[in-house]
Scaffold this motif. Sequence first.
Motif, short mmCIF file in Angstrom:
data_model
loop_
_atom_site.label_atom_id
_atom_site.label_comp_id
_atom_site.label_asym_id
_atom_site.label_seq_id
_atom_site.Cartn_x
_atom_site.Cartn_y
_atom_site.Cartn_z
N LEU A 199 0.86 -1.18 0.00
CA LEU A 199 0.00 0.00 0.00
C LEU A 199 0.90 1.24 0.00
O LEU A 199 2.11 1.13 0.26
CB LEU A 199 -0.92 -0.02 1.23
CG LEU A 199 -1.98 -1.13 1.20
CD1 LEU A 199 -2.71 -1.22 2.54
CD2 LEU A 199 -2.99 -0.89 0.08
N PRO A 200 0.35 2.40 -0.32
CA PRO A 200 1.18 3.60 -0.44
C PRO A 200 2.12 3.83 0.75
O PRO A 200 1.70 3.73 1.91
CB PRO A 200 0.13 4.72 -0.55
CG PRO A 200 -1.01 4.05 -1.25
CD PRO A 200 -1.04 2.66 -0.68
N PHE A 201 3.38 4.11 0.46
CA PHE A 201 4.40 4.43 1.47
C PHE A 201 4.62 3.31 2.49
O PHE A 201 5.13 3.55 3.58
CB PHE A 201 4.06 5.74 2.20
CG PHE A 201 3.76 6.88 1.27
CD1 PHE A 201 4.76 7.40 0.44
CD2 PHE A 201 2.49 7.43 1.18
CE1 PHE A 201 4.49 8.43 -0.45
CE2 PHE A 201 2.21 8.46 0.30
CZ PHE A 201 3.22 8.97 -0.51
N GLY A 202 4.22 2.09 2.13
CA GLY A 202 4.45 0.96 3.03
C GLY A 202 3.46 0.87 4.18
O GLY A 202 3.70 0.13 5.16
#
Lengths: 161, 161, 161
Positions: A145-148
Amino acid sequence: MSETLNNNDSAESRLRDLGIQLPEPGSPFGAYVEAVQTGNLLFLSGMLPTEGHSPKFVGKLGKDLTLEQGRSALTLAAMNALAVAREHLGTLDRVTRVIRLGVYLAATDDFKEHPKVADAASELFRDVFGSGKTSVRQVIGVSTLPFGMPVELEVIFEVEG
Amino acid sequence: MSETLNNNDSAESRLRDLGIQLPEPGSPFGAYVEAVQTGNLLFLSGMLPTEGHSPKFVGKLGKDLTLEQGRSALTLAAMNALAVAREHLGTLDRVTRVIRLGVYLAATDDFKEHPKVADAASELFRDVFGSGKTSVRQVIGVSTLPFGMPVELEVIFEVEG
Amino acid sequence: MSETLNNNDSAESRLRDLGIQLPEPGSPFGAYVEAVQTGNLLFLSGMLPTEGHSPKFVGKLGKDLTLEQGRSALTLAAMNALAVAREHLGTLDRVTRVIRLGVYLAATDDFKEHPKVADAASELFRDVFGSGKTSVRQVIGVSTLPFGMPVELEVIFEVEG
């Protein structure tokens, strides 16, 4: 907690009774907006477990984060969803129904406890809007997912015209 | 580019001004259709980075494809979405709002740059429809997409009745 | 089979002609509901290949399950969707269109045959509702699904007001 609440209470008064203070509504991480209304439907962007535009939780369920941490992350994403909805609508009392929750969990390949994590969002919304406005739900385990971040939450509300 | 465009310009005239020529609308890879309208909502199938029913990009972000290649693949999927919408509507000028983009990225387990890739679609749509019609957005990293393609794009448009 | 059916036949009479007996509608695995209607749209929760609240299929496509087993699992999820829709609507004849199928496949990293599996649901719905009511479709390969099941199916129907 929900048992003590009256189904006819307004969402804003429930929030007060529950002692919940919503965060500042977040801002987008790109060329999109946080909420769009069409007719009686309010679509929200994928909400993340952020505080002040920064990830508050990072990592994968089943490896870096426990089930309980995953639930806390999703609760935060759900609070961010409420904040965005209130900003768009003026008041959460204009929500007539929660239509759909899409819950996306970054998890290891052997993770199986999707419903227990997803319930963190469903339970918060039940407590705020009442059990008569419960949504359908989609939950899947994804690779990233976005940015971990470990969780993402998509919401469609039905609202007053 | 969008700064030089007037928010009141029509989508079709913007396309011309941008020098964008849409591809032929694609055809399904199975027993589904590319677009369905219900009321004022136009739902599109997951659009892929294809040319003439063949994958133009294959592989995973973070391993086989760079960020910039991922953006090019998503731009192609977005062009295919516009082609399908125009075929269904007759003209893109009947789009009154982009409601939701769902962006699915086949990526390695440590990929974090989802918003930068997803912006390729959001920026194209902003340039074509104007910044006042910007959508909400969902972006997730998945393990695989049809035929090994790296990106897939789902769109809901609001259209004239 | 669909060739022998008249597009004007009702969904319930088609089900009878096809000899299909729907299962008992399932119950949720958490704090959500199986179906929510807003206006003319009926949203269903992610349907799973369950029988009597238990997983009937477990494992990943491309490793534990063949393509054909994946199709069987998705057909079961689609039957569960029809059962839930009928319970909500009273009769499937109130469905005026299948709007969108979201197909989520837990699969290995080299899996590519998403459309062939997804067609199992699309073909069942075509046989029941007729080819004139075919939906758009989204299909992605994910890392995990609830309780280790291999497929999940999300449906939006358009229904009579």
